[in-house]
Design an enzyme around this catalytic site. Structure first.
Site, PDB file in Angstrom:
ATOM      1  CD1 TRP A  36     -70.153  50.402  32.524  1.00  0.00           C
ATOM      2  CD2 TRP A  36     -68.614  49.437  33.786  1.00  0.00           C
ATOM      3  NE1 TRP A  36     -69.773  50.479  32.100  1.00  0.00           N
ATOM      4  CE2 TRP A  36     -69.124  49.753  32.176  1.00  0.00           C
ATOM      5  CE3 TRP A  36     -67.632  49.095  34.175  1.00  0.00           C
ATOM      6  CZ2 TRP A  36     -67.826  48.850  31.140  1.00  0.00           C
ATOM      7  CZ3 TRP A  36     -66.164  48.213  33.354  1.00  0.00           C
ATOM      8  CH2 TRP A  36     -66.741  48.517  32.308  1.00  0.00           C
ATOM      9  CE1 TYR A  82     -79.527  52.591  24.901  1.00  0.00           C
ATOM     10  CE2 TYR A  82     -81.677  51.634  26.065  1.00  0.00           C
ATOM     11  CZ  TYR A  82     -80.122  51.786  25.682  1.00  0.00           C
ATOM     12  OH  TYR A  82     -79.689  50.804  25.996  1.00  0.00           O
ATOM     13  CG  ASP A 163     -72.993  46.772  25.206  1.00  0.00           C
ATOM     14  OD1 ASP A 163     -71.765  47.111  26.222  1.00  0.00           O
ATOM     15  OD2 ASP A 163     -73.575  47.834  24.461  1.00  0.00           O
ATOM     16  CD  GLU A 392     -69.608  55.245  23.592  1.00  0.00           C
ATOM     17  OE1 GLU A 392     -70.047  55.731  22.423  1.00  0.00           O
ATOM     18  OE2 GLU A 392     -70.328  54.431  23.846  1.00  0.00           O
TER      19      GLU A 392
HETATM   20  C1  GLC Z   1     -72.095  51.060  26.436  1.00  0.00           C
HETATM   21  C2  GLC Z   1     -70.992  50.176  26.501  1.00  0.00           C
HETATM   22  C3  GLC Z   1     -71.176  50.182  28.349  1.00  0.00           C
HETATM   23  C4  GLC Z   1     -71.308  51.873  28.342  1.00  0.00           C
HETATM   24  C5  GLC Z   1     -72.944  52.646  28.165  1.00  0.00           C
HETATM   25  C6  GLC Z   1     -72.996  53.629  28.621  1.00  0.00           C
HETATM   26  O1  GLC Z   1     -73.266  49.825  25.873  1.00  0.00           O
HETATM   27  O2  GLC Z   1     -70.828  49.737  26.282  1.00  0.00           O
HETATM   28  O3  GLC Z   1     -69.690  49.550  29.136  1.00  0.00           O
HETATM   29  O4  GLC Z   1     -71.920  51.131  30.684  1.00  0.00           O
HETATM   30  O5  GLC Z   1     -72.732  52.742  26.983  1.00  0.00           O
HETATM   31  O6  GLC Z   1     -71.802  54.722  28.325  1.00  0.00           O
END
Ligand code: GLC
Length: 429
Positions: A36, A82, A163, A392
């Site tokens: 997304w 990651y 999350d 962010e």
């Molecule tokens: C975190 C956010 C998620 C997003 C990702 C990358 O996991 O909660 O919504 O897509 O980071 O930005």
């Protein structure tokens, strides 16, 4: 407010995070393509490079699974910064991917991109190919995640995009931690651990991933066996809006089958949204499909629900709820109200403001003509980037920048706000 400067900075961030055919959310913390994030970021690209905007979606859909699912992460290039990486997911896809999905905002984004093409003939074939893939994804939701109401469930908190929301706390107690292979988190070496989910939550996230992997990533089995199955109003609203958008685009491109299937799906889901409404909370609530009860947690997913064309009375009530939240926080819209015991100003989805959610809520409130609230949401968003940079997410009381910096979708939303909400920004309320 400095429109020109803000736009220049936003575009520079999008260019910086551009890896050619996809963008990373930010360097370091998120070194791959997120579902997304890409869709919302394509909206930003559309204002200065419409071709690049289409490419972002095309790269994402090139990794669509055979069954129709579009995964939440595509691991284009190896990067060991990651966790959980490809060795944990093991989904056996041509380009490695995760095995769960994310909010399906692609349909909405695609329709917007096509509307913005000045030379539609040049993009019609590409839009049609993407529409077919988007529709296949929507059908996947109907086939694998919907019950008789048409509403769909998520099987992992990461699927919601929110999350560590308070919404998941109760259901998460059902997810065990025993037997999880020891692991080292990488996120906390890129970002302040106090702004991130806890270790306890991470163990549960990974337990679910290991469980789904043990099921051979069979989506039928996962939907049955996951101890975490939640109907999230925000997630469903995004799907509904994307289905309506797919219907609109299909109508324009003469794809009558997709048009009618999308309309039928969206309309059925939209009437079922009423099942999630809570008059007491003045917003929509999640529903736990395992315990079969509503989740009495007033998080932002229940406000984001206005992104779907819900009834005017619901939009108005949600606008009032947002105004109430705004009385105790400097910046709208906190992901959890500051008056609640679980509120945590800087911890991810348990309090902070996220510009992408602000954007989708503002889009939804438009249909209800809630100009005053829209004005505050949009100006608060721009105030945040001007005082705290393109973070962010942000603390709703102090405006503290949190998580990663120079964030792609934050930049994209700033471009959207200046282009799509220009009059809301200039309007004096
Ligand atoms: C975190 C956010 C998620 C997003 C990702 C990358 O996991 O909660 O919504 O897509 O980071 O930005």
């Amino acid at each position: 407010m400095n429109r020109t400067k803000d736009l220049q900075k936003a575009e520079a961030i999008m260019r910086k995070n551009d890896r050619g055919r996809y963008t990373v959310p930010t360097h370091g913390l998120y070194p791959f393509q997120w579902n997304w994030d890409s869709c919302l970021s394509s909206l930003g690209f559309s204002h200065f490079d419409i071709d690049r905007a289409f490419v972002e979606l095309e790269t994402l859909f090139a990794s669509q699974w055979n069954d129709g699912m579009v995964p939440h992460i595509i691991f284009h290039e190896p990067d060991d910064g990651y966790f959980p990486n490809t060795d944990v997911w093991q989904t056996d896809q041509p380009v490695p991917t995760s095995g769960i999905t994310q909010p399906p905002v692609a349909g909405f984004a695609l329709c917007e991109l096509y509307k913005r093409c000045t030379n539609k003939a040049l993009f019609a074939d590409r839009a049609r190919a993407l529409l077919v893939s988007v529709h296949k994804w929507h059908q996947w939701f109907a086939n694998y995640r919907a019950d008789a109401s048409g509403l769909v469930a998520i099987v992992h908190p990461w699927e919601s995009g929110r999350d560590n929301s308070v919404d998941w706390d109760r259901a998460f107690e059902r997810v065990p931690t025993e037997g999880v292979k020891p692991f080292v988190r990488r996120d906390t070496s890129h970002a302040n651990p106090d702004h991130r989910p806890t270790d306890e939550q991470y163990k549960r996230y990974i337990w679910l991933v290991e469980k789904f992997r043990s099921l051979g990533w069979d989506n039928r089995e996962i939907a049955i066996q996951s101890p975490f199955q939640i109907v999230d109003p925000g997630f469903n609203a995004i799907l509904i809006r994307s289905c309506f958008a797919a219907a609109e685009l299909a109508g324009e491109l003469g794809e009558s089958e997709i048009q009618s299937a999308s309309m039928t799906m969206a309309s059925a889901m939209l009437s079922s949204m009423e099942l999630l409404w809570s008059e007491e909370f003045g917003q929509y609530l999640c529903f736990d499909r395992v315990s079969n009860e509503p989740v009495n947690s007033p998080s932002i997913g229940g406000l984001l629900a206005v992104f779907a064309p819900v009834p005017q009375a619901r939009i108005h009530r949600v606008a009032q709820t947002i105004e109430t939240i705004g009385q105790t926080t400097r910046y709208l819209v906190a992901s959890h109200p500051s008056t609640e015991a679980e509120f945590d100003e800087l911890r991810y989805w348990r309090g902070p403001v996220w510009l992408i959610v602000n954007y989708m809520i503002a889009q939804g409130l438009r249909a209800g003509g809630e100009d005053k609230v829209i004005h505050r949401i949009v100006t608060d968003s721009i105030d945040l980037i001007e005082t705290s940079g393109f973070a962010e997410y942000y603390g709703p009381i102090t405006g503290t920048p949190c998580g990663g910096d120079t964030f792609t979708w934050t930049a994209a939303m700033v471009i959207e706000f200046f282009n799509q909400f220009d009059s809301d920004l200039s309007q004096a309320c």
